[in-house]
Design a protein around this motif. Structure first.
Motif, PDB file in Angstrom:
ATOM      1  N   LYS A   1      -7.540   7.848   4.854  1.00 19.74           N
ATOM      2  CA  LYS A   1      -7.629   7.407   3.622  1.00 19.74           C
ATOM      3  C   LYS A   1      -7.949   8.312   2.543  1.00 19.74           C
ATOM      4  O   LYS A   1      -7.800   9.000   1.191  1.00 19.74           O
ATOM      5  CB  LYS A   1      -8.099   5.801   3.813  1.00 19.74           C
ATOM      6  CG  LYS A   1      -6.893   5.336   3.886  1.00 19.74           C
ATOM      7  CD  LYS A   1      -7.000   3.939   3.825  1.00 19.74           C
ATOM      8  CE  LYS A   1      -6.904   3.201   2.817  1.00 19.74           C
ATOM      9  NZ  LYS A   1      -7.804   1.320   2.607  1.00 19.74           N
ATOM     10  N   MET A   2      -9.837   8.396   3.259  1.00 24.16           N
ATOM     11  CA  MET A   2     -10.643   9.713   2.180  1.00 24.16           C
ATOM     12  C   MET A   2      -9.947  10.601   2.140  1.00 24.16           C
ATOM     13  O   MET A   2     -10.462  11.519   1.089  1.00 24.16           O
ATOM     14  CB  MET A   2     -12.191   9.080   2.834  1.00 24.16           C
ATOM     15  CG  MET A   2     -12.581   8.081   3.044  1.00 24.16           C
ATOM     16  SD  MET A   2     -14.316   7.617   3.281  1.00 24.16           S
ATOM     17  CE  MET A   2     -13.780   8.395   5.145  1.00 24.16           C
TER      18      MET A   2
ATOM     19  N   TYR B   1       0.463  -1.134  -0.339  1.00 21.37           N
ATOM     20  CA  TYR B   1      -0.121   0.375  -0.094  1.00 21.37           C
ATOM     21  C   TYR B   1       0.840   1.867   0.110  1.00 21.37           C
ATOM     22  O   TYR B   1       0.434   2.019  -0.891  1.00 21.37           O
ATOM     23  CB  TYR B   1      -1.013   0.039   0.862  1.00 21.37           C
ATOM     24  CG  TYR B   1      -1.705   0.857   1.401  1.00 21.37           C
ATOM     25  CD1 TYR B   1      -2.953   1.235   0.545  1.00 21.37           C
ATOM     26  CD2 TYR B   1      -1.695   1.860   2.171  1.00 21.37           C
ATOM     27  CE1 TYR B   1      -3.665   2.426   0.861  1.00 21.37           C
ATOM     28  CE2 TYR B   1      -2.208   3.667   2.182  1.00 21.37           C
ATOM     29  CZ  TYR B   1      -3.540   3.818   0.914  1.00 21.37           C
ATOM     30  OH  TYR B   1      -4.636   4.387   1.716  1.00 21.37           O
TER      31      TYR B   1
ATOM     32  N   LYS C   1      -8.892  -1.200  16.439  1.00 24.17           N
ATOM     33  CA  LYS C   1     -10.116  -0.904  16.079  1.00 24.17           C
ATOM     34  C   LYS C   1      -9.810   0.335  16.534  1.00 24.17           C
ATOM     35  O   LYS C   1     -10.550   1.619  14.465  1.00 24.17           O
ATOM     36  CB  LYS C   1     -11.429  -1.052  16.564  1.00 24.17           C
ATOM     37  CG  LYS C   1     -12.008  -3.004  16.859  1.00 24.17           C
ATOM     38  CD  LYS C   1     -12.617  -3.070  17.752  1.00 24.17           C
ATOM     39  CE  LYS C   1     -13.129  -4.497  17.766  1.00 24.17           C
ATOM     40  NZ  LYS C   1     -14.291  -5.417  18.109  1.00 24.17           N
TER      41      LYS C   1
ATOM     42  N   SER D   1      -7.608  11.520  -0.374  1.00 23.14           N
ATOM     43  CA  SER D   1      -7.950  11.187  -1.908  1.00 23.14           C
ATOM     44  C   SER D   1      -8.459  12.486  -2.311  1.00 23.14           C
ATOM     45  O   SER D   1      -8.395  12.758  -3.422  1.00 23.14           O
ATOM     46  CB  SER D   1      -9.155  10.074  -2.039  1.00 23.14           C
ATOM     47  OG  SER D   1      -8.235   8.515  -1.213  1.00 23.14           O
TER      48      SER D   1
ATOM     49  N   PHE E   1      -7.158   5.509  10.129  1.00 27.56           N
ATOM     50  CA  PHE E   1      -6.999   5.339   9.338  1.00 27.56           C
ATOM     51  C   PHE E   1      -7.898   5.311   7.832  1.00 27.56           C
ATOM     52  O   PHE E   1      -7.541   5.677   6.956  1.00 27.56           O
ATOM     53  CB  PHE E   1      -6.079   4.228   8.937  1.00 27.56           C
ATOM     54  CG  PHE E   1      -5.114   3.828   7.381  1.00 27.56           C
ATOM     55  CD1 PHE E   1      -4.375   4.503   7.523  1.00 27.56           C
ATOM     56  CD2 PHE E   1      -5.205   2.441   7.182  1.00 27.56           C
ATOM     57  CE1 PHE E   1      -3.959   3.965   5.745  1.00 27.56           C
ATOM     58  CE2 PHE E   1      -4.627   2.131   6.037  1.00 27.56           C
ATOM     59  CZ  PHE E   1      -3.994   3.041   5.339  1.00 27.56           C
ATOM     60  N   GLU E   2      -8.907   4.894   7.950  1.00 29.67           N
ATOM     61  CA  GLU E   2     -10.055   4.780   6.405  1.00 29.67           C
ATOM     62  C   GLU E   2     -10.688   6.073   6.941  1.00 29.67           C
ATOM     63  O   GLU E   2     -10.368   6.320   5.087  1.00 29.67           O
ATOM     64  CB  GLU E   2     -11.076   4.351   7.143  1.00 29.67           C
ATOM     65  CG  GLU E   2     -10.330   2.418   7.528  1.00 29.67           C
ATOM     66  CD  GLU E   2      -9.875   1.233   5.786  1.00 29.67           C
ATOM     67  OE1 GLU E   2     -10.608   1.962   5.044  1.00 29.67           O
ATOM     68  OE2 GLU E   2      -9.058   0.632   5.764  1.00 29.67           O
ATOM     69  N   THR E   3     -10.505   7.333   7.809  1.00 29.70           N
ATOM     70  CA  THR E   3     -10.734   8.321   7.416  1.00 29.70           C
ATOM     71  C   THR E   3      -9.614   8.757   6.796  1.00 29.70           C
ATOM     72  O   THR E   3     -10.193  10.087   5.726  1.00 29.70           O
ATOM     73  CB  THR E   3     -11.571   8.867   8.792  1.00 29.70           C
ATOM     74  OG1 THR E   3     -12.266   7.998   9.705  1.00 29.70           O
ATOM     75  CG2 THR E   3     -11.366  10.182   9.131  1.00 29.70           C
TER      76      THR E   3
ATOM     77  N   GLU F   1      -1.136   5.163   8.267  1.00 29.98           N
ATOM     78  CA  GLU F   1      -0.911   3.411   8.476  1.00 29.98           C
ATOM     79  C   GLU F   1       0.267   2.280   8.838  1.00 29.98           C
ATOM     80  O   GLU F   1      -0.319   1.465   9.389  1.00 29.98           O
ATOM     81  CB  GLU F   1      -0.219   3.221   6.280  1.00 29.98           C
ATOM     82  CG  GLU F   1       0.115   1.862   6.724  1.00 29.98           C
ATOM     83  CD  GLU F   1      -0.029   1.516   5.667  1.00 29.98           C
ATOM     84  OE1 GLU F   1       0.959   0.838   4.448  1.00 29.98           O
ATOM     85  OE2 GLU F   1       1.045   2.529   4.591  1.00 29.98           O
TER      86      GLU F   1
ATOM     87  N   GLU G   1      -7.373   1.833  13.157  1.00 34.10           N
ATOM     88  CA  GLU G   1      -7.629   1.405  12.030  1.00 34.10           C
ATOM     89  C   GLU G   1      -8.942   2.495  11.223  1.00 34.10           C
ATOM     90  O   GLU G   1      -9.045   2.416  10.052  1.00 34.10           O
ATOM     91  CB  GLU G   1      -8.645  -0.202  11.703  1.00 34.10           C
ATOM     92  CG  GLU G   1      -9.422  -0.855  11.326  1.00 34.10           C
ATOM     93  CD  GLU G   1      -7.699  -1.059   9.372  1.00 34.10           C
ATOM     94  OE1 GLU G   1      -8.473  -0.974   8.419  1.00 34.10           O
ATOM     95  OE2 GLU G   1      -6.243  -1.150  10.068  1.00 34.10           O
ATOM     96  N   LYS G   2      -9.966   2.637  12.559  1.00 38.21           N
ATOM     97  CA  LYS G   2     -10.703   3.747  12.074  1.00 38.21           C
ATOM     98  C   LYS G   2     -10.421   5.275  11.431  1.00 38.21           C
ATOM     99  O   LYS G   2     -11.019   5.628  10.368  1.00 38.21           O
ATOM    100  CB  LYS G   2     -11.720   3.567  12.834  1.00 38.21           C
ATOM    101  CG  LYS G   2     -13.030   4.173  13.234  1.00 38.21           C
ATOM    102  CD  LYS G   2     -13.826   4.867  13.945  1.00 38.21           C
ATOM    103  CE  LYS G   2     -15.265   5.930  13.634  1.00 38.21           C
ATOM    104  NZ  LYS G   2     -16.321   5.692  14.800  1.00 38.21           N
TER     105      LYS G   2
ATOM    106  N   SER H   1      -1.345   2.054  12.278  1.00 38.72           N
ATOM    107  CA  SER H   1      -2.765   1.004  12.667  1.00 38.72           C
ATOM    108  C   SER H   1      -2.377  -0.470  12.825  1.00 38.72           C
ATOM    109  O   SER H   1      -2.418  -1.533  13.099  1.00 38.72           O
ATOM    110  CB  SER H   1      -3.495   1.127  10.905  1.00 38.72           C
ATOM    111  OG  SER H   1      -4.875  -0.182  11.419  1.00 38.72           O
TER     112      SER H   1
END
Length: 321
Positions: free
Chosen positions: A269-270, A60, A259, A273, A265-267, A286, A262-263, A289
């Motif tokens: 990522k958006m 990644y 958790k 982008s 990190f996903e935030t 990352e 990870e949450k 996480s």
């Protein structure tokens, strides 16, 4: 023999008890092998999963770097992104090395050739159980092979005392035979003979009493050995019990941390982008996480090993049957 003072009866009992002692020693060796195998299996799965995690993390990071490289970025940003990637590569290299070490240890425990290629499948998963210490201690006193062996040794010492006492009693043996006097079989003439032998222990220089006293002292030592072994089992059980609950709590803490990271990190990522944050912020998230996942994986593995150790100390499984 008409009478032997109980020598043969006690010798027969001694042979049966020696067989029972061999069976207990087999059980003790079996429990040790089971523990070592379970420990090697959990470590193997843990090391294998770490390789997968670091490999995915590196892939990644490299993907993010390639997408960012399509645009113009400063030398400072490039240096930071390259540093992140090199760190991921180092972690992957370490995890692969650790996996090879654990693989060799697993092959050695399983008794296989060290160049054997193996694939182990499983899932590191926690099944929380409420364990009562007093019940575990009672199980340990009941099922530990070492305590059974001490009990057998006490029986052997008692039989040894009886055998030593039997040396003071006389031995009476009866023998009989007959033969044909003629050369052609059968003949009516026969010769009969019967004899009785009596062995009386008159005086042996008090050696018999010395042997009896020696056996009695050995029996007393076995009782002291039992008390010492019970204290050692108590200590081992307390240590294994504390370790079991320590890693149970640790796994819960790191599960929550995983958790959360990870949450987050996903935030990011958006947001990355959408161009709202820098790339180094994304890779930093990352890394955090990934670190939380590895810590949780270690906690689960240590918890399972602690559970296996607790069961070994008790001499039985935590699941009542």
């Amino acid at each position: 023999y008409l009478y032997s003072g109980g020598r043969f009866l006690n010798t027969r009992k001694l042979a049966k008890i020696n067989l029972k002692r061999a069976e207990i020693q087999y059980e003790q060796t079996r429990n040790e092998i089971i523990f070592k195998t379970r420990k090697a299996f959990y470590n193997f799965l843990c090391a294998q999963e770490k390789v997968y995690l670091y490999r995915d993390g590196l892939n990644y990071a490299e993907q993010v770097y390639r997408e960012r490289a399509k645009q113009r970025f400063s030398l400072e940003e490039e240096r930071k992104l390259s540093s992140f990637i090199n760190q991921f590569k180092s972690q992957l290299n370490i995890s692969q090395y650790e996996h090879k070490k654990v693989k060799l240890e697993t092959l050695n425990v399983m008794g296989l050739e060290l160049n054997t290629e193996i694939q182990l499948k499983g899932e590191l998963k926690i099944l929380l159980q409420d364990v009562n210490f007093e019940k575990c201690l009672a199980w340990a006193y009941q099922y530990r092979p070492e305590l059974k062996q001490i009990q057998v040794e006490e029986e052997i010492d008692l039989l040894a005392i009886n055998l030593s006492l039997a040396e003071r009693y006389p031995t009476i043996a009866l023998g009989a035979n007959y033969l044909f006097a003629g050369q052609i079989f059968p003949k009516p003439e026969k010769n009969w003979s019967t004899s009785i032998g009596v062995s009386l222990p008159l005086f042996d220089g008090w050696a018999g009493w010395s042997r009896v006293r020696q056996r009695q002292i050995q029996a007393e030592q076995s009782k002291l050995k039992r008390a010492e072994l019970e204290d050692r089992i108590n200590l081992e059980l307390r240590q294994a019990y504390d370790e079991y609950y320590f890693w149970q709590k640790e796994s819960g803490y790191w599960l929550d941390e995983q958790k959360s990271q990870e949450k987050f990190f996903e935030t990011l990522k958006m947001k990355w982008s959408a161009g709202e944050i820098k790339t180094e912020q994304l890779l930093d998230a990352e890394r955090d996480s990934l670190s939380a996942k590895v810590h949780y994986l270690d906690a689960i593995t240590n918890y399972l090993i602690a559970q296996a150790k607790l069961e070994k100390v008790m001499g039985k499984s935590l699941v009542e049957k």
